[in-house]
Design a protein around this motif. Structure first.
Motif, mmCIF file in Angstrom:
data_model
loop_
_atom_site.group_PDB
_atom_site.id
_atom_site.type_symbol
_atom_site.label_atom_id
_atom_site.label_comp_id
_atom_site.label_asym_id
_atom_site.label_seq_id
_atom_site.Cartn_x
_atom_site.Cartn_y
_atom_site.Cartn_z
ATOM 1 N N ASN A 119 -7.631 -6.723 7.919
ATOM 2 C CA ASN A 119 -8.710 -6.037 7.207
ATOM 3 C C ASN A 119 -8.951 -4.715 7.909
ATOM 4 N N GLN A 179 -11.046 -2.107 7.920
ATOM 5 C CA GLN A 179 -12.367 -1.649 7.461
ATOM 6 C C GLN A 179 -13.131 -1.074 8.632
ATOM 7 N N PHE A 203 -1.155 -6.247 -4.895
ATOM 8 C CA PHE A 203 -2.061 -5.633 -3.937
ATOM 9 C C PHE A 203 -3.512 -5.891 -4.327
ATOM 10 N N GLY A 204 -3.786 -5.848 -5.632
ATOM 11 C CA GLY A 204 -5.141 -6.162 -6.091
ATOM 12 C C GLY A 204 -5.512 -7.605 -5.793
ATOM 13 N N THR A 230 -8.860 3.635 0.605
ATOM 14 C CA THR A 230 -7.991 3.112 1.673
ATOM 15 C C THR A 230 -8.738 2.352 2.770
ATOM 16 N N TYR A 271 0.829 -1.203 0.000
ATOM 17 C CA TYR A 271 0.000 0.000 0.000
ATOM 18 C C TYR A 271 0.867 1.258 0.000
ATOM 19 N N TYR A 310 -9.450 -1.558 1.917
ATOM 20 C CA TYR A 310 -8.456 -2.530 1.471
ATOM 21 C C TYR A 310 -8.130 -3.563 2.540
ATOM 22 N N ARG A 311 -7.816 -4.758 2.075
ATOM 23 C CA ARG A 311 -7.228 -5.799 2.923
ATOM 24 C C ARG A 311 -5.717 -5.696 2.766
ATOM 25 N N HIS A 312 -4.983 -5.714 3.874
ATOM 26 C CA HIS A 312 -3.536 -5.520 3.836
ATOM 27 C C HIS A 312 -2.836 -6.771 4.371
ATOM 28 N N GLN A 367 -6.740 -8.649 -2.312
ATOM 29 C CA GLN A 367 -8.103 -8.351 -1.882
ATOM 30 C C GLN A 367 -9.010 -9.572 -1.930
#
Length: 540
Positions: free
Chosen positions: A538, A540, A135-136, A188, A60, A191-193, A139
Motif C-alpha cells: 500500500n 499511501q 488493477f482496479g 498514484t 501500474y 493505489y494498492r500495488h 484495490q
C-alpha cells in the motif's frame, strides 16, 4: 471509460472517414492486403492485441506507459483530420462521385501516416485493456468481509464504465484521453500495488522448456526424488500463493521432476530452465484450463465487429428521424450502450434476485452460466439481424432503391436496428462481465493480468476472424464472369448481408455447444486463505 469511448468512437467514425474522406471504397470485404491498407470496413487496429501484461512491468507501469501511447495515437489521428495535406483532395467528391468510385484516391504516404496512427492507438489500447480491470480489482482487500460481493459489483461497474466535423470528433477523444491520463496519475499515491512476480511469459516458457528437456525422464526412475517445491509457507513467485499439485496435464509435471543431483548447489543455484517448482507448473496448467472459455467468446466478438461496421452501412439506407429529431448514423451504436446501462441498473433487483430463488446460487448464476447466457443472446441478436436485413433489402428492391445505397428510405425507420443492438448489449452484459470476473478469480495470483489479457486477445481475434469470414464469403459468393455480386458488395441493396448474418448465427450456435461442453467439464478453483498468502504493498 475513456478508452472504451475512444474505441467505439473510432470504430464507427473510421468506417465513414475512410469512405468519405480517404476515398477508400470497399467493393469487397477486406483481405489481408486491404486490411493492411486500412480498409474502411475493418480498420487494421481493431484486431491488434499485444502481450503487454506479460512483460513483468507490473500493472501500474503498464497502464502508465500505454495510456500515453494511446493519447499520442489519438493526437496523430486528430492531426490527420485537421491538416489538408494529410488527406486526398475533396474537390469533386460529391455523392455521385462516391457512388462511382471517382474521388481522388489517397496517396500511399497519406495512408501510411493514418495507418501508423491507428496502430499506435491500437497498441496503447492493448496495453491498457488487460491491466486496468485487474488493477482496479486489486484495490479491494481480500481479507475484508464481503470481498466477493464487492468484487462482483466492481466488474459490473467496470463494464458499465467501458460502454460509453472529423477533427472535432477525433480531437474530443484525444482531450478526453488526456484528462483521464491526468486523473490516473493524480491517484498514484492512493493505489494498492501487487508486487510484480516477474514476466509471466518467461515463467510459462521456463516450464515448457524444462518439461521438454526432461521429456524422456520417468516418474518411476531410480533417480527420481520427487516434485520440486521450495520450502516454507510462500512460493518462489512474488505475489503468488503456493498451488497444490493436480493430476491434469501430467506431461508438464516433468518440468518439476527433481532428480538426484538437481539441488547439488543448493536452491539458490537451481536453473529454472531445467527445474521448476510445482506452483510454477500449476500456473501453466491453470492457464491451459482457462483457455477454452475466452476462446469460445471469440464468436461474440465476431458478431460485435460485424455489427459495428455492417450496421452503419445499413443505417445509411434508413430513416434516422424521431419526430422532429434527426440523429446522425454514427449515434446508432449509442443505443446498445443505453441498453447496457439499463440492464446493469436492473441486474441486482431483477435478474439476480429472481435467479437466486430459482437456482439457489448467491449471485443468481455462476460465472460460466452467465457467459453461456450471453452467448445465447448473441445468437438471438444475429438471427434477428438476418431477418430484418432480408426485409430491408426486399423493401429497397420493391421501392426502386436498388442502386441508391447511400440514400435513406424515408418510410423505413433505422430504429428497427435497435432490436439487434439491444440483444447484443444484453449478450455483452452477461458474457463479458462474467468473463472478466471469471478470469480474475480463477487465474493464478501473479498472473491475473494474463487472465484479463485472454479476454482482450479474444476480442482482437474476433476482428481477424470476422475479416477471414468475410474474405471467404466474398471468394465463395462472387462470380464476376457470371455477373453475380458478392454477399458483401459495396452496394448493400445488391449484396446479401442477411445470408452473412444467418451464417454467423449457425457458427455462433456451434460455438455455444462447444462452450457448454467445456463449461460442464470445468472445476472452479478452491483458493487457500488469502490472508496468509496475498502480497500487497500500500503506497499511501
Amino acid at each position: 471509460m475513456v478508452e472504451r469511448m475512444a474505441y467505439f468512437g473510432l470504430s464507427v467514425n473510421m468506417v465513414i472517414f475512410m469512405f468519405k474522406v480517404m476515398h477508400r471504397p470497399s467493393p469487397a470485404p477486406p483481405t489481408p492486403s486491404t486490411t493492411s491498407s486500412a480498409s474502411p470496413r475493418h480498420p487494421p487496429c481493431w484486431g491488434v492485441s499485444s502481450p503487454t501484461p506479460t512483460w513483468g512491468l507490473g500493472r501500474y507501469w503498464t497502464i502508465a506507459i500505454f495510456t500515453i501511447m494511446y493519447l499520442l495515437g489519438l493526437i496523430a489521428l486528430t492531426v490527420s483530420a485537421s491538416v489538408p495535406a494529410l488527406v486526398p483532395t475533396q474537390e469533386g467528391s460529391d455523392k455521385l462521385a462516391m457512388l462511382l468510385g471517382a474521388c481522388a484516391p489517397a496517396a500511399p504516404w497519406q495512408m501510411a501516416y493514418l495507418q501508423t496512427a491507428l496502430y499506435v492507438t491500437a497498441f496503447g489500447a492493448a496495453g491498457i485493456r488487460p491491466c486496468v480491470s485487474s488493477f482496479g480489482a486489486d484495490q479491494f482487500d481480500e481479507r475484508r468481509p464481503g470481498y466477493k460481493r464487492r468484487l462482483d459489483r466492481f466488474f459490473n461497474l467496470f463494464y458499465l464504465a467501458m460502454q460509453h466535423g472529423w477533427a472535432a470528433a477525433f480531437g474530443t477523444l484525444a482531450l478526453a484521453m488526456g484528462a483521464s491520463n491526468a486523473l490516473f496519475f493524480v491517484g498514484t499515491p492512493l493505489y494498492r500495488h501487487r508486487l510484480p512476480g516477474g514476466s509471466p511469459l518467461t515463467r510459462v516458457a521456463q516450464v515448457l522448456v524444462a518439461a521438454f528437456r526432461k521429456r524422456n525422464a520417468a516418474f518411476d526412475s531410480g533417480d527420481f526424488v520427487g516434485l520440486y517445491e521450495v520450502a516454507g509457507a510462500k512460493s518462489a513467485i512474488r505475489g503468488n500463493a503456493k498451488i497444490d499439485h493436480t493430476d491434469d496435464f501430467r506431461w508438464l509435471d516433468k518440468a518439476a521432476l527433481q532428480m538426484e543431483g538437481d539441488l547439488a548447489g543448493g536452491e539458490e543455484a537451481v536453473n529454472p530452465w531445467r527445474l521448476c517448482t510445482v506452483t510454477q507448473v500449476e500456473e501453466v496448467k491453470i492457464l491451459l484450463r482457462l483457455l477454452p472459455v475466452p476462446a469460445c467468446t471469440v464468436m461474440l466478438s465476431v458478431v460485435l465487429t460485424e455489427f459495428l461496421t455492417l450496421s452503419v452501412q445499413q443505417a445509411y439506407t434508413l430513416n434516422t428521424r424521431v419526430a422532429a429529431l434527426h440523429l446522425p448514423v454514427t449515434c446508432m451504436p449509442v443505443f446498445p450502450c443505453l441498453a447496457i446501462f439499463l440492464i446493469l441498473a436492473l441486474y441486482y433487483q431483477t435478474f439476480a434476485s429472481l435467479a437466486r430463488r430459482l437456482s439457489g446460487h448467491p449471485h443468481g448464476a455462476s460465472q460460466l452460466q452467465r457467459v453461456g447466457l450471453g452467448l445465447l443472446f448473441s445468437i438471438l441478436s444475429v438471427a434477428w439481424a438476418g431477418l430484418f436485413e432480408r426485409y430491408r433489402r426486399g423493401y429497397a428492391v420493391r421501392h426502386g432503391y436498388l442502386a441508391l445505397f447511400l440514400t435513406p428510405m424515408p418510410d423505413l425507420s433505422a430504429y428497427w436496428l435497435l432490436i439487434q443492438y439491444c440483444l447484443i448489449g444484453v449478450a455483452e452484459v452477461f458474457c463479458l462481465v462474467a468473463l472478466l470476473e471469471f478470469l480474475y478469480q480463477e487465474a493464478p495470483d501473479a498472473m491475473r493480468s494474463v487472465g484479463s489479457a485472454y479476454a482482450a486477445v479474444a476480442g482482437g481475434l474476433g476482428c481477424f476472424v470476422a475479416s477471414a469470414i468475410n474474405t471467404a464469403v466474398d471468394a465463395a459468393t462472387r462470380n464476376d464472369a457470371e455477373g453475380r455480386p458478392s454477399w458483401l458488395a459495396q452496394n448493400i441493396n445488391v449484396g446479401r448481408f442477411d445470408y452473412l448474418y444467418w451464417l454467423l448465427a449457425v457458427l455462433s450456435t456451434i460455438n455455444l455447444l462447444v462452450f457448454v461442453y467445456f463449461a460442464k467439464r470445468y472445476k472452479y478453483r478452491v483458493r487457500v486463505d488469502t490472508q496468509q498468502t496475498t502480497v500487497v504493498v500500500n503506497k499511501q
